[in-house]
Design an enzyme around this catalytic site. Structure first.
Site: not given
Length: 342
Positions: A90, A187
């Site tokens: 990410c 997340c």
């Protein structure tokens, strides 16, 4: 300096924004929507805070890009028998990829984040990414796959801070982040349960199969290779005269290879997708290599040939999981390279 600040809604990015404001920089805030179900507390709270600071806020819908570049590859890696590191992916693809691109397009000269890491001039390498001052929160490991030229456009206001200091700083100035609770480890995986996440995305996952020792002795059965990772001991459901750990996963035959702990020890491993952060010719002969976020870096020597790192530990260590990140450090804490374990 005109800076963009990546705002997650948490305390670390809020503290970074406030510090840069106090330093007199011209600021804009960027909030990327990555997840399908967006937490409105973040966007609404950030809009209110930024308005009170007089700082423009840009809300960016990056859900489709996050799915294609992070979430979908994460699932595919697990199903192929590897153990992916989505946070490192990410950072490279989203935060210092698309988010940085948007910041530059909006006229910013650099992108600041709430990472606990440092970056800047270095007497040996010219420039270097390095460990943050907080040894518990240091996030340089997760940044090691971000290209050097990208990281040179990053600013880390919390480089010299500890997490406790950041909390105290926000409290002292009466600021409460929109999302006061720390984000979970991954997340986009609810409750950090990657098995439930994979099952929800892929109803027809590969099923049970034999569990065996390296010599072929069958010791039971596994409930799906995707449910296990290299080095795992608990939750295997196997009964043997001594504790067994996951040694390997044979995806083609759907066989889980397990062994006593001593069989997991290895001196050498290889890693590809090498991201050089310092000129290899300047590396010291003896370095430190970290293969898991929650473990310390260990003494090693590293060879680079044909785009592949060959790591030789000074002492045998538990073999790292393919798909995880290997970050190479010098003894001063500078990150020399990041790579993906083969």
């Amino acid at each position: 300096m005109k800076l963009a600040v990546a705002m997650s809604g948490g305390g670390d990015s809020l503290a970074s924004l406030l510090r840069l404001r106090d330093e007199g920089h011209e600021l804009m805030a960027l909030h990327g929507q990555f997840l399908p179900e967006h937490d409105l507390r973040a966007s609404e709270g950030l809009a209110k805070s930024c308005a009170s600071f007089g700082i423009p806020l840009h809300l960016l819908d990056l859900r489709a890009e996050f799915e294609a570049r992070v979430a979908a590859p994460f699932a595919a890696e697990y199903l192929s028998g590897r153990t992916p590191n989505p946070c490192a992916r990410c950072n490279a693809a989203m935060k210092f990829g698309l988010l940085l691109d948007r910041a530059l397009a909006l006229g910013a000269q650099a992108l600041a984040t709430g990472h606990f890491a440092r970056a800047g001039e270095h007497p040996v390498y010219g420039w270097a990414l390095g460990r943050g001052a907080d040894p518990v929160k240091d996030q340089s490991y997760f940044l090691s796959l971000v290209p050097r030229q990208r990281l040179m456009l990053a600013r880390f206001p919390l480089a010299a801070s500890r997490k406790a200091d950041v909390r105290a700083e926000l409290s002292a100035c009466g600021q409460t982040p929109p999302l006061p609770v720390e984000s979970q480890e991954i997340c986009f995986v609810p409750d950090d349960d990657y098995r439930a996440f994979l099952a929800a995305r892929h109803p027809a996952l590969p099923g049970p199969g034999p569990a065996q020792l390296p010599d072929g002795t069958r010791v039971g059965k596994h409930q799906g290779l995707w449910r296990t990772t290299i080095g795992q001991r608990r939750g295997l459901g196997l009964s043997w005269r001594e504790p067994l750990y996951v040694l390997d996963k044979d995806v083609e035959r759907n066989v889980l290879v397990v062994a006593p702990k001593e069989a997991l020890l290895a001196e050498t491993f290889r890693a590809g997708e090498v991201n050089l952060l310092a000129d290899h010719a300047l590396w010291p002969e003896d370095v430190l290599v970290q293969t898991r976020y929650r473990e310390g870096a260990r003494p090693a020597r590293v060879e680079l040939s044909g785009g592949v790192l060959t790591v030789r530990f000074a002492e045998p260590n538990v073999r790292p999981a393919p798909g995880q990140v290997a970050a190479v450090y010098d003894r001063g804490g500078a990150v020399l390279a990041g790579a993906v374990i083969v």
